[in-house]
Design a protein around this motif. Structure first.
Motif, PDB file in Angstrom:
ATOM      1  N   CYS A   1      24.006  39.309  24.512  1.00  0.00           N
ATOM      2  CA  CYS A   1      24.189  38.578  23.251  1.00  0.00           C
ATOM      3  C   CYS A   1      25.667  38.250  23.041  1.00  0.00           C
ATOM      4  O   CYS A   1      26.550  38.708  23.768  1.00  0.00           O
ATOM      5  CB  CYS A   1      23.661  39.398  22.076  1.00  0.00           C
ATOM      6  N   ASP A   2      25.948  37.441  22.020  1.00  0.00           N
ATOM      7  CA  ASP A   2      27.328  37.055  21.724  1.00  0.00           C
ATOM      8  C   ASP A   2      28.190  38.260  21.369  1.00  0.00           C
ATOM      9  O   ASP A   2      29.365  38.327  21.757  1.00  0.00           O
ATOM     10  CB  ASP A   2      27.358  36.041  20.574  1.00  0.00           C
ATOM     11  N   ASP A   3      27.630  39.194  20.617  1.00  0.00           N
ATOM     12  CA  ASP A   3      28.407  40.369  20.241  1.00  0.00           C
ATOM     13  C   ASP A   3      28.821  41.170  21.469  1.00  0.00           C
ATOM     14  O   ASP A   3      29.981  41.565  21.597  1.00  0.00           O
ATOM     15  CB  ASP A   3      27.610  41.256  19.275  1.00  0.00           C
TER      16      ASP A   3
ATOM     17  N   ASP B   1      32.765  42.147  23.329  1.00  0.00           N
ATOM     18  CA  ASP B   1      33.117  43.570  23.241  1.00  0.00           C
ATOM     19  C   ASP B   1      32.814  44.164  21.880  1.00  0.00           C
ATOM     20  O   ASP B   1      33.514  45.052  21.400  1.00  0.00           O
ATOM     21  CB  ASP B   1      34.599  43.786  23.581  1.00  0.00           C
ATOM     22  N   LEU B   2      31.737  43.683  21.273  1.00  0.00           N
ATOM     23  CA  LEU B   2      31.297  44.180  19.969  1.00  0.00           C
ATOM     24  C   LEU B   2      29.891  44.754  20.090  1.00  0.00           C
ATOM     25  O   LEU B   2      28.981  44.410  19.338  1.00  0.00           O
ATOM     26  CB  LEU B   2      31.333  43.058  18.924  1.00  0.00           C
TER      27      LEU B   2
ATOM     28  N   LYS C   1      35.487  48.724  24.078  1.00  0.00           N
ATOM     29  CA  LYS C   1      36.874  48.405  24.424  1.00  0.00           C
ATOM     30  C   LYS C   1      37.811  48.858  23.322  1.00  0.00           C
ATOM     31  O   LYS C   1      38.860  49.466  23.582  1.00  0.00           O
ATOM     32  CB  LYS C   1      37.018  46.902  24.677  1.00  0.00           C
ATOM     33  N   GLU C   2      37.430  48.590  22.081  1.00  0.00           N
ATOM     34  CA  GLU C   2      38.282  48.960  20.955  1.00  0.00           C
ATOM     35  C   GLU C   2      38.310  50.477  20.747  1.00  0.00           C
ATOM     36  O   GLU C   2      39.335  51.041  20.345  1.00  0.00           O
ATOM     37  CB  GLU C   2      37.809  48.257  19.679  1.00  0.00           C
TER      38      GLU C   2
ATOM     39  N   GLU D   1      28.568  54.990  32.518  1.00  0.00           N
ATOM     40  CA  GLU D   1      30.030  55.021  32.488  1.00  0.00           C
ATOM     41  C   GLU D   1      30.629  54.143  31.399  1.00  0.00           C
ATOM     42  O   GLU D   1      31.594  54.535  30.730  1.00  0.00           O
ATOM     43  CB  GLU D   1      30.594  54.595  33.846  1.00  0.00           C
ATOM     44  N   ARG D   2      30.079  52.960  31.190  1.00  0.00           N
ATOM     45  CA  ARG D   2      30.685  52.049  30.221  1.00  0.00           C
ATOM     46  C   ARG D   2      30.679  52.599  28.799  1.00  0.00           C
ATOM     47  O   ARG D   2      31.447  52.150  27.954  1.00  0.00           O
ATOM     48  CB  ARG D   2      29.994  50.674  30.269  1.00  0.00           C
ATOM     49  N   TYR D   3      29.804  53.576  28.532  1.00  0.00           N
ATOM     50  CA  TYR D   3      29.721  54.165  27.190  1.00  0.00           C
ATOM     51  C   TYR D   3      30.511  55.463  27.061  1.00  0.00           C
ATOM     52  O   TYR D   3      30.485  56.107  26.013  1.00  0.00           O
ATOM     53  CB  TYR D   3      28.253  54.413  26.821  1.00  0.00           C
TER      54      TYR D   3
END
Length: 361
Positions: A106-108, A112-113, A308-309, A146-148
Motif C-alpha cells: 500500500c501507499d503507507d 515507510d509508514l 525506519k522512523e 528482521e525488518r520489524y
C-alpha cells in the motif's frame, strides 16, 4: 489446522497471559514458530508495560482474543538469525515494538509508514500470516521478521530503552512530522505521564524550550528539576494560562482523559500546532473551530511511527542519552503493576525484568 500450526511452531515458549476479561495474568506455556530464513530470534530481557496492555487484557477495546500474552515494548539479545538476515547478528541488542507485519504494497508501506497500513499485524492480540495468534513480550523468547526488529545502540540501556518502542516513537514521530524540532522552538507538553515525560526529553534533545502543562501543581519540581523542562503551567490556574497565551509553536497532548481543547489552542502562536497522541475511549473531544480560524492553527493527531522512523528514534535516543524513567519489576509483580497503572501510580513506566525473573515451571 491445529496440527499444522503445531508443526510450524515447534519452539516452546513461556510467558504470562490473560485468559479472560478479568485481566488477571498467570503463567502460560505456548510455542513460537521456527526461525525462518528472514527471521530473528531473541532472548527477551525486558518488556515495558504500556497502558494499551491494560486495555487489551480486559478487552476494553472489544477486540481481545484469549489467551493473550501482552507486551509490545520488547527488548533483548539476538540468539539466532535466519540465512537471509542481513543487518543483525547473534549477540546484538534489539527490540520489537507495536507491530510485526504489514502488507508492504500500500501507499503507507511504500512511504515507510507501516504503522498506518490497514493490514498491519500487531505484536500481540492479532492474527499472523500463518493464521496463528500473535503473542507479545511478557515471555522468554521472541521471533520476528528482521525488518520489524529494531537494532539498539550499545550505549542505550535496554530497561530504560524498552518503553521508547511505543511511548518514545509516539511522541518523537509527531515532533518530526509537524516540524517541531527546530532549535529554539517553544513546545508545550500536556500531561506528565508515560508519554509526557519522554516528550519533554525528546523536545529538549531537539533544542526546544519546553513548558509542561499539567493539572497537578505537585509535578512542577519533577518537571523542572528532574526532567529539565524550562517552565511549568498549571492548566487550572487562569492567571498562569493567560500569561502563557500565544507563546507556543506546538503542543504535544498526551492526556487520555477527556479535556477541553480551547484553553490549549489559546496557548499557541498563529500557525501553531496542537497534536493529540492520546484520546479518551469513552467519548469524543469537542473541536472549537473558530479558535483555530483566528490564528490559522492546527489540531492534528499521530499514531506511533514506521519502522525506519523507529530506528531513527532509537539511534537519536542513543546519541542524546534519552531513556524513559522506569520502575523495573519482577514478573510475579505484574498484576500489582497493572492495578497501580490503572491508578496512574507509577513514575513513569513499568518495565518487567523478564531475563532475571521469568522462570518456566
Amino acid at each position: 489446522m491445529a496440527k499444522s500450526a503445531e508443526q510450524g511452531h515447534p519452539n516452546q515458549a513461556f510467558g504470562w497471559a490473560a485468559t479472560d476479561t478479568s485481566g488477571v495474568l498467570s503463567p502460560f506455556k505456548f510455542s513460537r514458530r521456527a526461525t525462518g530464513e528472514k527471521d530473528v530470534r531473541f532472548k527477551v530481557l525486558f518488556c515495558g508495560i504500556c497502558h494499551s496492555d491494560l486495555h487489551m487484557i480486559k478487552n476494553e477495546w472489544g477486540k481481545s482474543r484469549y489467551p493473550i500474552v501482552p507486551g509490545h515494548e520488547v527488548v533483548g539479545i539476538v540468539t539466532e538469525v535466519g540465512s537471509k538476515v542481513e543487518k543483525l547478528k547473534v549477540g546484538d541488542k534489539v527490540g520489537v515494538g507495536c507491530f510485526v507485519g504489514a502488507c508492504h504494497s500500500c501507499d503507507d508501506c511504500a512511504n515507510d509508514l507501516e504503522n498506518y497500513c490497514p493490514k498491519k499485524i500487531y505484536t500481540y492480540g492479532d492474527t499472523y500470516y500463518d493464521g496463528t495468534a500473535t503473542q507479545g513480550g511478557y515471555s522468554d523468547v521472541m521471533v520476528a521478521e528482521e525488518r520489524y526488529v529494531i537494532h539498539f545502540p550499545d550505549n542505550l540501556p535496554l530497561d530504560g530503552g524498552a518503553p521508547l518502542l511505543c511511548a518514545g516513537i509516539t511522541v518523537y514521530s509527531p515532533l518530526k512530522y509537524f516540524e517541531l524540532t527546530k532549535p529554539g522552538m517553544h513546545i508545550g507538553v500536556v500531561g506528565l505521564g508515560g508519554l509526557g515525560h519522554v516528550a519533554v526529553k525528546f523536545a529538549k534533545a531537539f533544542g526546544a524550550k519546553v513548558t509542561v502543562i499539567s493539572t497537578s501543581p505537585g509535578k512542577k519540581e519533577e518537571a523542572l528539576e528532574r526532567l529539565g523542562a524550562d517552565s511549568f503551567v498549571v492548566s487550572r490556574d487562569p492567571d498562569q494560562m493567560r500569561a502563557a497565551m500565544g507563546t507556543m509553536d506546538g503542543i504535544i497532548d498526551t492526556v487520555f482523559a477527556a479535556h477541553p481543547l480551547l484553553p490549549l489552542i489559546g496557548l499557541l502562536k498563529s500557525h501553531g500546532k496542537l497534536i493529540l497522541v492520546a484520546a479518551p475511549i469513552d467519548r469524543p473531544i469537542e473541536l472549537p473551530v473558530y479558535a483555530l480560524m483566528s490564528g490559522r492553527k492546527l489540531v492534528a493527531s499521530s499514531l506511533s511511527g514506521g519502522l525506519k522512523e523507529t530506528q531513527e528514534m532509537i539511534d537519536f535516543a542513543g546519541k542524546h542519552n534519552v531513556t524513559a524513567d522506569v520502575e523495573v519489576v519482577p514478573i510475579d509483580y505484574v498484576n500489582t503493576a497493572m492495578e497501580r497503572l490503572e491508578k496512574a501510580d507509577v513514575r513513569y513506566r513499568f518495565v518487567i525484568d523478564i531475563g532475571n525473573t521469568l522462570k518456566a515451571a
